[in-house]
Design a protein around this motif. Structure first.
Motif, PDB file in Angstrom:
ATOM      1  N   ALA A 203       0.839  -1.203   0.000  1.00 54.21           N
ATOM      2  CA  ALA A 203       0.000   0.000   0.000  1.00 54.21           C
ATOM      3  C   ALA A 203       0.875   1.255   0.000  1.00 54.21           C
ATOM      4  O   ALA A 203       1.792   1.385   0.815  1.00 54.21           O
ATOM      5  N   VAL A 204       0.593   2.171  -0.933  1.00 52.73           N
ATOM      6  CA  VAL A 204       1.339   3.423  -1.005  1.00 52.73           C
ATOM      7  C   VAL A 204       0.377   4.592  -1.146  1.00 52.73           C
ATOM      8  O   VAL A 204      -0.763   4.430  -1.592  1.00 52.73           O
ATOM      9  N   THR A 205       0.834   5.765  -0.749  1.00 47.41           N
ATOM     10  CA  THR A 205       0.114   7.000  -0.996  1.00 47.41           C
ATOM     11  C   THR A 205       1.007   7.908  -1.829  1.00 47.41           C
ATOM     12  O   THR A 205       2.232   7.754  -1.847  1.00 47.41           O
ATOM     13  N   LEU A 206       0.384   8.861  -2.530  1.00 48.36           N
ATOM     14  CA  LEU A 206       1.121   9.756  -3.406  1.00 48.36           C
ATOM     15  C   LEU A 206       1.561  11.002  -2.662  1.00 48.36           C
ATOM     16  O   LEU A 206       0.747  11.673  -2.020  1.00 48.36           O
ATOM     17  N   GLY A 207       2.858  11.315  -2.755  1.00 49.45           N
ATOM     18  CA  GLY A 207       3.403  12.507  -2.116  1.00 49.45           C
ATOM     19  C   GLY A 207       3.650  13.618  -3.116  1.00 49.45           C
ATOM     20  O   GLY A 207       3.012  13.703  -4.169  1.00 49.45           O
ATOM     21  N   GLU A 208       4.622  14.464  -2.816  1.00 48.19           N
ATOM     22  CA  GLU A 208       4.901  15.622  -3.664  1.00 48.19           C
ATOM     23  C   GLU A 208       5.678  15.216  -4.918  1.00 48.19           C
ATOM     24  O   GLU A 208       6.302  14.166  -4.976  1.00 48.19           O
ATOM     25  N   GLN A 209       5.621  16.103  -5.916  1.00 49.35           N
ATOM     26  CA  GLN A 209       6.365  15.909  -7.151  1.00 49.35           C
ATOM     27  C   GLN A 209       7.644  16.737  -7.122  1.00 49.35           C
ATOM     28  O   GLN A 209       7.664  17.836  -6.560  1.00 49.35           O
ATOM     29  N   VAL A 210       8.677  16.181  -7.744  1.00 52.42           N
ATOM     30  CA  VAL A 210       9.981  16.841  -7.770  1.00 52.42           C
ATOM     31  C   VAL A 210      10.547  16.770  -9.187  1.00 52.42           C
ATOM     32  O   VAL A 210      10.481  15.717  -9.835  1.00 52.42           O
ATOM     33  N   GLN A 211      11.097  17.881  -9.673  1.00 52.30           N
ATOM     34  CA  GLN A 211      11.767  17.916 -10.970  1.00 52.30           C
ATOM     35  C   GLN A 211      13.270  17.839 -10.751  1.00 52.30           C
ATOM     36  O   GLN A 211      13.826  18.574  -9.923  1.00 52.30           O
ATOM     37  N   ARG A 212      13.940  16.913 -11.471  1.00 52.39           N
ATOM     38  CA  ARG A 212      15.385  16.786 -11.288  1.00 52.39           C
ATOM     39  C   ARG A 212      16.018  16.195 -12.529  1.00 52.39           C
ATOM     40  O   ARG A 212      15.625  15.118 -12.989  1.00 52.39           O
ATOM     41  N   GLU A 213      16.990  16.886 -13.115  1.00 49.31           N
ATOM     42  CA  GLU A 213      17.821  16.379 -14.205  1.00 49.31           C
ATOM     43  C   GLU A 213      16.996  15.791 -15.349  1.00 49.31           C
ATOM     44  O   GLU A 213      17.217  14.674 -15.789  1.00 49.31           O
ATOM     45  N   GLY A 214      16.049  16.568 -15.841  1.00 57.47           N
ATOM     46  CA  GLY A 214      15.279  16.150 -17.002  1.00 57.47           C
ATOM     47  C   GLY A 214      14.175  15.150 -16.723  1.00 57.47           C
ATOM     48  O   GLY A 214      13.536  14.647 -17.655  1.00 57.47           O
ATOM     49  N   ALA A 215      13.945  14.840 -15.470  1.00 60.31           N
ATOM     50  CA  ALA A 215      12.900  13.888 -15.108  1.00 60.31           C
ATOM     51  C   ALA A 215      12.042  14.471 -13.988  1.00 60.31           C
ATOM     52  O   ALA A 215      12.477  15.340 -13.232  1.00 60.31           O
ATOM     53  N   ARG A 216      10.824  14.008 -13.906  1.00 56.46           N
ATOM     54  CA  ARG A 216       9.923  14.410 -12.826  1.00 56.46           C
ATOM     55  C   ARG A 216       9.507  13.158 -12.062  1.00 56.46           C
ATOM     56  O   ARG A 216       9.133  12.146 -12.657  1.00 56.46           O
ATOM     57  N   PHE A 217       9.587  13.245 -10.739  1.00 61.01           N
ATOM     58  CA  PHE A 217       9.294  12.116  -9.863  1.00 61.01           C
ATOM     59  C   PHE A 217       8.095  12.444  -8.981  1.00 61.01           C
ATOM     60  O   PHE A 217       7.874  13.607  -8.627  1.00 61.01           O
ATOM     61  N   ILE A 218       7.352  11.422  -8.588  1.00 60.29           N
ATOM     62  CA  ILE A 218       6.362  11.572  -7.546  1.00 60.29           C
ATOM     63  C   ILE A 218       6.811  10.719  -6.368  1.00 60.29           C
ATOM     64  O   ILE A 218       7.240   9.570  -6.548  1.00 60.29           O
ATOM     65  N   ASP A 219       6.768  11.293  -5.186  1.00 62.18           N
ATOM     66  CA  ASP A 219       7.233  10.586  -3.989  1.00 62.18           C
ATOM     67  C   ASP A 219       6.152   9.604  -3.559  1.00 62.18           C
ATOM     68  O   ASP A 219       5.049   9.996  -3.185  1.00 62.18           O
ATOM     69  N   LEU A 220       6.479   8.316  -3.623  1.00 65.62           N
ATOM     70  CA  LEU A 220       5.566   7.277  -3.156  1.00 65.62           C
ATOM     71  C   LEU A 220       5.893   6.986  -1.700  1.00 65.62           C
ATOM     72  O   LEU A 220       7.041   6.714  -1.348  1.00 65.62           O
ATOM     73  N   LEU A 221       4.856   7.027  -0.860  1.00 59.57           N
ATOM     74  CA  LEU A 221       5.040   6.879   0.574  1.00 59.57           C
ATOM     75  C   LEU A 221       4.375   5.616   1.058  1.00 59.57           C
ATOM     76  O   LEU A 221       3.269   5.272   0.610  1.00 59.57           O
ATOM     77  N   PRO A 222       5.030   4.893   1.972  1.00 62.92           N
ATOM     78  CA  PRO A 222       4.330   3.752   2.605  1.00 62.92           C
ATOM     79  C   PRO A 222       3.024   4.251   3.217  1.00 62.92           C
ATOM     80  O   PRO A 222       2.990   5.308   3.849  1.00 62.92           O
ATOM     81  N   ALA A 223       1.930   3.519   3.010  1.00 66.03           N
ATOM     82  CA  ALA A 223       0.613   3.999   3.396  1.00 66.03           C
ATOM     83  C   ALA A 223       0.513   4.340   4.879  1.00 66.03           C
ATOM     84  O   ALA A 223      -0.206   5.252   5.267  1.00 66.03           O
ATOM     85  N   GLU A 224       1.268   3.621   5.714  1.00 71.36           N
ATOM     86  CA  GLU A 224       1.180   3.861   7.153  1.00 71.36           C
ATOM     87  C   GLU A 224       1.737   5.209   7.555  1.00 71.36           C
ATOM     88  O   GLU A 224       1.507   5.692   8.661  1.00 71.36           O
ATOM     89  N   GLU A 225       2.550   5.823   6.669  1.00 74.28           N
ATOM     90  CA  GLU A 225       3.095   7.135   6.982  1.00 74.28           C
ATOM     91  C   GLU A 225       2.076   8.248   6.673  1.00 74.28           C
ATOM     92  O   GLU A 225       2.264   9.368   7.048  1.00 74.28           O
TER      93      GLU A 225
END
Length: 225
Positions: A203-225
């Motif tokens: 189980a994961v929840t969606l966190g913030e997005q980050v742009q870095r070196e030509g790529a964009r990431f979304i922070d996946l968080l363990p659901a319990e957090e």
């Protein structure tokens, strides 16, 4: 009786690794004994996908396999990387491992690099997905219950709106023209959270997005957090 090839699988945390595992576990010549992953030590995340190490371990727990983490410094020069991998190859040999498997699909330069890196190590390279048609493979993954979430996109290929989307039939039906269905050219990377070989979903929840070196990431968080 034929001796099974004692194997560790390169584990990126994504769908291709999960499907390579699926294939290896059904190969009568292979004994899959563990997973290995390169991790950015300063960030505690998978080196390319940006997935948290805690989620990486959660995957290994659900799959019932030990995880070997290869710590990479940041920044990591080519010399640093080669030294870390040489140490890991020796570690694998010392553990009685005979083969390392990779989820590569068709990029010849990547495959050639792996072959060159393993020359003289005594370790046999395996490519259980090599040469498969990616459109058919993506359909097979979805139809047989592999569940994954897009964790990273190449900024010049896909917009941020694709982050966090499920790797499912709807996604495959709506990918822009020119985007490989498996993201083999790096257009997107995924986090596999359930599938045929998982004992339970992650189980994961969606966190913030980050742009870095030509790529964009979304922070996946363990659901319990």
């Amino acid at each position: 009786m034929t001796q099974l090839l004692k194997t560790w699988l390169s584990w990126s945390s994504g769908k291709d690794s999960a499907w390579a595992l699926h294939q290896l576990k059904r190969d009568p010549n292979v004994e899959l004994l563990g997973l290995f992953t390169t991790v950015n030590r300063s960030a505690e995340r998978v080196a390319i996908h940006g997935v948290r190490e805690a989620l990486l371990q959660a995957q290994a727990n659900s799959l019932g396999l030990p995880l070997v983490v290869i710590d990479l410094p940041f920044p990591c020069s080519n010399e640093d990387y080669q030294a870390c991998m040489a140490h890991f190859h020796q570690q694998a040999c010392d553990a009685g491992i005979q083969a390392l498997a990779f989820g590569d699909l068709f990029l010849e330069d990547v495959r050639d690099y792996r072959l060159k890196t393993l020359e003289g190590t005594g370790l046999t390279p395996l490519f259980p997905l090599w040469g498969l048609d990616t459109a058919k493979l993506a359909q097979t993954m979805v139809q047989q219950g592999l569940k994954a979430t897009i964790a990273c996109v190449q900024s010049d290929k896909l917009e941020a709106q694709w982050l966090g989307r499920a790797f499912d039939q709807t996604l495959l039906d709506t990918l822009p023209e020119g985007i490989d269905p498996c993201g083999e050219f790096g257009e997107f990377h995924t986090f596999a959270w359930d599938g045929p070989d998982f004992s339970y979903p992650i189980a994961v929840t969606l966190g913030e997005q980050v742009q870095r070196e030509g790529a964009r990431f979304i922070d996946l968080l363990p659901a319990e957090e």
